[in-house]
Design a protein around this motif. Structure first.
Motif, short mmCIF file in Angstrom:
data_model
loop_
_atom_site.label_atom_id
_atom_site.label_comp_id
_atom_site.label_asym_id
_atom_site.label_seq_id
_atom_site.Cartn_x
_atom_site.Cartn_y
_atom_site.Cartn_z
N LEU A 19 -10.87 0.97 -5.74
CA LEU A 19 -9.54 0.51 -5.31
C LEU A 19 -8.58 0.44 -6.50
O LEU A 19 -7.43 0.88 -6.41
CB LEU A 19 -9.66 -0.85 -4.62
CG LEU A 19 -8.38 -1.46 -4.06
CD1 LEU A 19 -7.77 -0.57 -3.00
CD2 LEU A 19 -8.67 -2.85 -3.51
N LEU A 20 -9.05 -0.11 -7.60
CA LEU A 20 -8.20 -0.16 -8.80
C LEU A 20 -7.88 1.24 -9.31
O LEU A 20 -6.74 1.52 -9.70
CB LEU A 20 -8.89 -0.97 -9.90
CG LEU A 20 -9.02 -2.47 -9.66
CD1 LEU A 20 -9.75 -3.13 -10.84
CD2 LEU A 20 -7.67 -3.12 -9.44
N ALA A 21 -8.87 2.12 -9.29
CA ALA A 21 -8.68 3.48 -9.80
C ALA A 21 -7.63 4.26 -9.00
O ALA A 21 -6.86 5.02 -9.57
CB ALA A 21 -10.01 4.23 -9.82
N VAL A 22 -7.60 4.06 -7.69
CA VAL A 22 -6.65 4.80 -6.87
C VAL A 22 -5.20 4.36 -7.16
O VAL A 22 -4.26 5.10 -6.92
CB VAL A 22 -7.00 4.68 -5.36
CG1 VAL A 22 -6.57 3.35 -4.78
CG2 VAL A 22 -6.43 5.83 -4.57
N ASP A 25 -1.89 4.50 -12.73
CA ASP A 25 -0.69 5.28 -13.06
C ASP A 25 0.37 5.30 -11.96
O ASP A 25 1.29 6.12 -12.01
CB ASP A 25 -1.05 6.72 -13.46
CG ASP A 25 -1.94 6.78 -14.68
OD1 ASP A 25 -1.75 5.94 -15.58
OD2 ASP A 25 -2.83 7.65 -14.73
N LEU A 26 0.26 4.44 -10.97
CA LEU A 26 1.29 4.34 -9.95
C LEU A 26 2.31 3.26 -10.34
O LEU A 26 1.94 2.25 -10.95
CB LEU A 26 0.69 3.96 -8.59
CG LEU A 26 -0.28 4.95 -7.95
CD1 LEU A 26 -0.77 4.40 -6.61
CD2 LEU A 26 0.35 6.31 -7.78
N ALA A 33 3.32 1.05 -1.57
CA ALA A 33 3.29 2.02 -0.47
C ALA A 33 1.86 2.45 -0.16
O ALA A 33 1.48 2.58 1.00
CB ALA A 33 4.16 3.23 -0.81
N LEU A 34 1.04 2.64 -1.19
CA LEU A 34 -0.36 2.98 -0.99
C LEU A 34 -1.06 1.86 -0.23
O LEU A 34 -1.82 2.12 0.72
CB LEU A 34 -1.04 3.22 -2.34
CG LEU A 34 -2.49 3.71 -2.29
CD1 LEU A 34 -2.80 4.55 -3.52
CD2 LEU A 34 -3.48 2.60 -2.16
N ASN A 35 -0.82 0.61 -0.64
CA ASN A 35 -1.43 -0.53 0.06
C ASN A 35 -1.01 -0.59 1.52
O ASN A 35 -1.83 -0.86 2.40
CB ASN A 35 -1.08 -1.85 -0.64
CG ASN A 35 -1.90 -2.07 -1.88
OD1 ASN A 35 -3.00 -1.57 -2.01
ND2 ASN A 35 -1.35 -2.84 -2.81
N ALA A 36 0.24 -0.32 1.80
CA ALA A 36 0.73 -0.34 3.18
C ALA A 36 0.05 0.77 3.99
O ALA A 36 -0.37 0.54 5.13
CB ALA A 36 2.24 -0.18 3.21
N ARG A 37 -0.05 1.96 3.42
CA ARG A 37 -0.72 3.06 4.13
C ARG A 37 -2.19 2.74 4.38
O ARG A 37 -2.71 2.97 5.47
CB ARG A 37 -0.59 4.37 3.34
CG ARG A 37 0.79 4.97 3.36
CD ARG A 37 0.82 6.39 2.78
NE ARG A 37 0.30 6.49 1.43
CZ ARG A 37 1.01 6.28 0.33
NH1 ARG A 37 2.29 5.94 0.40
NH2 ARG A 37 0.45 6.42 -0.86
N LEU A 38 -2.86 2.19 3.36
CA LEU A 38 -4.26 1.83 3.50
C LEU A 38 -4.44 0.79 4.60
O LEU A 38 -5.35 0.91 5.44
CB LEU A 38 -4.81 1.31 2.17
CG LEU A 38 -6.26 0.85 2.16
CD1 LEU A 38 -7.20 1.99 2.57
CD2 LEU A 38 -6.63 0.31 0.80
#
Length: 62
Positions: A19-22, A25-26, A33-38
């Motif tokens: 989870l941290l790796a994904v 660099d964001l 936005a990634l968290n919302a999509r997930l």
């Protein structure tokens, strides 16, 4: 059916590392936005509105 709040992820440390790796660099905006999509992907997978409502209430309390 009720929401399971007990530990239930095999290799939780490995999942946390992934989870941290994904997010690496964001920007904050991209990470949010990634968290919302997930969240929406996982909510769709669960699909049970009663469970999702319980999860929303549990998240709000914490």
């Amino acid at each position: 059916m009720t929401l399971n709040l007990d530990p239930n992820i095999p290799d939780p440390d490995g999942f946390y590392d992934e989870l941290l790796a994904v997010h690496k660099d964001l920007s904050k905006k991209e990470s949010d936005a990634l968290n919302a999509r997930l969240l929406l992907i996982l909510a769709n997978h669960i699909g049970d509105r009663a469970i999702l409502s319980q999860a929303l209430k549990a998240a709000r309390k914490r």
